[in-house]
Design a protein around this motif. Structure first.
Motif, short mmCIF file in Angstrom:
data_model
loop_
_atom_site.label_atom_id
_atom_site.label_comp_id
_atom_site.label_asym_id
_atom_site.label_seq_id
_atom_site.Cartn_x
_atom_site.Cartn_y
_atom_site.Cartn_z
N ALA A 1 0.95 -1.38 0.14
CA ALA A 1 0.06 0.14 -0.12
C ALA A 1 0.93 1.33 0.03
O ALA A 1 0.52 2.37 -0.80
N LEU A 2 1.96 1.18 0.76
CA LEU A 2 2.85 2.46 0.81
C LEU A 2 3.44 2.73 -0.49
O LEU A 2 3.48 3.75 -1.07
N LEU A 3 3.86 1.68 -1.42
CA LEU A 3 4.52 1.82 -2.48
C LEU A 3 3.48 2.43 -3.56
O LEU A 3 3.74 3.37 -4.34
N GLU A 4 2.08 1.79 -3.60
CA GLU A 4 1.16 2.25 -4.50
C GLU A 4 0.63 3.71 -4.34
O GLU A 4 0.33 4.54 -5.01
N ALA B 1 11.20 4.26 -5.17
CA ALA B 1 12.32 3.45 -5.55
C ALA B 1 13.06 3.15 -4.42
O ALA B 1 13.64 2.07 -4.28
N LEU B 2 13.15 3.97 -3.51
CA LEU B 2 14.09 3.91 -2.24
C LEU B 2 13.30 2.72 -1.39
O LEU B 2 14.15 2.08 -1.06
N LEU B 3 12.01 2.89 -1.25
CA LEU B 3 11.30 1.93 -0.31
C LEU B 3 11.44 0.36 -1.07
O LEU B 3 11.58 -0.30 -0.25
N SER B 4 11.09 0.45 -2.22
CA SER B 4 11.39 -0.93 -2.93
C SER B 4 12.50 -1.49 -2.80
O SER B 4 12.67 -2.79 -2.64
N LEU B 5 13.41 -0.93 -3.18
CA LEU B 5 14.94 -1.32 -3.14
C LEU B 5 15.28 -1.74 -1.66
O LEU B 5 16.02 -2.73 -1.49
N ALA B 6 14.98 -0.87 -0.85
CA ALA B 6 15.29 -1.11 0.66
C ALA B 6 14.69 -2.56 0.99
O ALA B 6 15.40 -3.24 1.80
N VAL C 1 12.85 -2.40 -10.38
CA VAL C 1 13.49 -1.87 -11.61
C VAL C 1 12.94 -1.08 -12.24
O VAL C 1 13.20 0.05 -12.59
N ARG C 2 11.53 -1.07 -12.38
CA ARG C 2 10.50 -0.23 -12.98
C ARG C 2 10.59 1.23 -12.19
O ARG C 2 10.50 2.26 -12.58
N ALA C 3 10.48 0.91 -10.49
CA ALA C 3 10.45 2.18 -9.88
C ALA C 3 11.89 2.90 -9.96
O ALA C 3 11.81 4.26 -10.24
N ILE D 1 4.42 6.86 5.15
CA ILE D 1 3.42 6.17 5.94
C ILE D 1 2.35 7.24 6.05
O ILE D 1 0.99 7.07 6.08
N ARG D 2 2.47 8.52 6.78
CA ARG D 2 1.44 9.35 6.74
C ARG D 2 0.86 9.98 5.60
O ARG D 2 -0.49 10.04 5.66
N ARG D 3 1.56 10.04 4.56
CA ARG D 3 0.91 10.36 3.36
C ARG D 3 -0.13 9.48 2.93
O ARG D 3 -1.41 9.60 2.48
N ALA D 4 0.41 8.16 2.94
CA ALA D 4 -0.49 6.83 2.71
C ALA D 4 -1.78 6.83 3.33
O ALA D 4 -2.94 6.56 3.08
N PHE D 5 -1.69 7.26 4.66
CA PHE D 5 -2.83 7.08 5.89
C PHE D 5 -3.80 8.26 5.39
O PHE D 5 -5.09 7.95 5.28
#
Length: 384
Positions: A147-150, A163-168, A220-222, A303-307
């Motif tokens: 959900a955070l990535l989306e 990209a940062l979150l996905s790679l982490a 990779v896409r991100a 997380i705040r933005r997603a919420f």
């Protein structure tokens, strides 16, 4: 540099400093080790000055009193052990008797451990689907990385964060290792949609033996989208994005020429009409890598933005605040560790994937999951 710090410490008499030895130690130690040592020694020296003690050479009673004082201020046993090690290192580098090996210091630290316990507060995990038992089949719920990535936006900040979150998550890199990723570290993989990440050096690999991690097609896409947007062609992949916002301004009519000042040097352009200006936001990308300390705040901002956007419908406002207090730059590493355990990977596979030399930390991170999926947990689920 350690020499200026060492020579400024409170001493009973002048201390002979072997500058060559200190330089050799600095060359062999990591920058994080040196930063921790400088911080610890400065704090110990300040305490000694406040309590009219001698910093070098310190006595066993001085070290024991210092550890008790820091424990009274809330320092955890793990932190106290680090302070003790820093004081020991100082005396060793100066060729002095190490006061920390005395029974008084060891017994003091043991008493504090007995009183406070040695369990460390664990960073909250950022798992891909959240707190689920079956990472492949169960739907995502709670605080989950999907959900955070989306929810990351299409502006430069959102593209970098995705990209940062996905790679982490893919790599389980620590914050200091994550910000050290460079474009040249991203390598081709057998799967044309995936990539490999070369990890030249890490906390568990101070000598630079190197390791490799897998980057999923999702990451990779991100990455490709972020790199195209940012224009980065070499150097650090993850950098600060500067944001400048301009407020809207209505059209401003010009002034009557008859009312203008006749003073010499008056700027007549101020009297011209000004067109309306729409609100806009400008972005620019820095040239240097993010600071390791920025990773935790970035996770919390995501997380705040997603919420706020409704992407985390399972969470209440109280749930959100609870999670935010526990999220750190280590949360993606903990989340990957737990997802590997939940997917049935054995300890050896988890240690290899996350480049651990010891089983202590992966076992600690999976303690709760192990209890739930262990023999007693499986029986209780059957009994209902």
């Amino acid at each position: 540099m350690l020499v200026p710090l060492v020579t400024s410490l409170r001493t009973a008499e002048p201390v002979v400093v072997d500058a060559a030895l200190l330089d050799a130690f600095q060359a062999a130690a990591s920058k994080h080790t040196l930063a921790a040592l400088r911080s610890d020694l400065s704090a110990f020296d300040l305490w000694c000055r406040q309590h009219r003690r001698i910093t070098v050479p310190a006595g066993p009673g001085d070290v024991a009193d210092y550890l008790r004082s820091r424990a009274g201020q809330g320092a955890k046993p793990a932190s106290l052990a680090r302070y003790k090690a820093s004081i020991a290192r100082l005396h060793q580098l100066l060729g002095l008797v190490d006061p920390t090996v005395a029974p008084m210091v060891k017994l003091t630290l043991a008493a504090i451990r007995k009183d406070k316990g040695v369990a460390q507060r664990q960073a909250a995990p950022l798992r891909f689907k959240g707190p689920v038992s079956d990472v492949e089949r169960d739907p995502a719920r709670g605080l989950n990385l999907r959900a955070l990535l989306e929810s990351c936006g299409a502006d430069p900040v959102g593209l970098r964060d995705r990209a940062l979150l996905s790679l982490a998550y893919d790599t389980g890199l620590r914050a200091s290792e994550l910000v050290a990723v460079r474009l040249a570290d991203i390598l081709p993989a057998t799967d044309r949609d995936a990539r490999l990440l070369a990890i030249p050096r890490s906390k568990g690999d101070p000598d630079g033996e190197g390791a490799t991690a897998f980057l999923s097609p999702r990451t990779v896409r991100a990455l490709e989208t972020w790199l195209e947007e940012s224009g980065i062609t070499q150097g650090p992949v993850f950098r600060r994005v500067y944001v400048r916002r301009y407020k809207a301004r209505p059209r401003q009519p010009g002034r009557d020429l008859a009312t203008l000042s006749g003073r010499e040097g008056y700027d007549w352009r101020k009297a011209l009409p000004r067109p309306a200006v729409e609100a806009r936001t400008e972005y620019s990308v820095g040239n240097t890598a993010l600071h390791p300390g920025s990773i935790g705040p970035i996770w919390r901002a995501i997380i705040r933005r997603a919420f706020d956007s409704g992407a985390l419908p399972d969470l209440t406002r109280d749930d959100l605040e609870h999670w935010l207090k526990r999220i750190s730059g280590h949360s993606t590493r903990v989340g990957l560790n737990q997802d590997l355990f939940a997917s049935g990977e054995d300890l050896a596979g988890i240690m290899d994937a996350l480049r651990w030399k010891s089983p202590r930390m992966p076992l600690a991170y999976n303690r709760n999951l192990a209890a739930e999926n262990g023999a007693a947990g499986r029986l209780m689920k059957k009994l209902g």
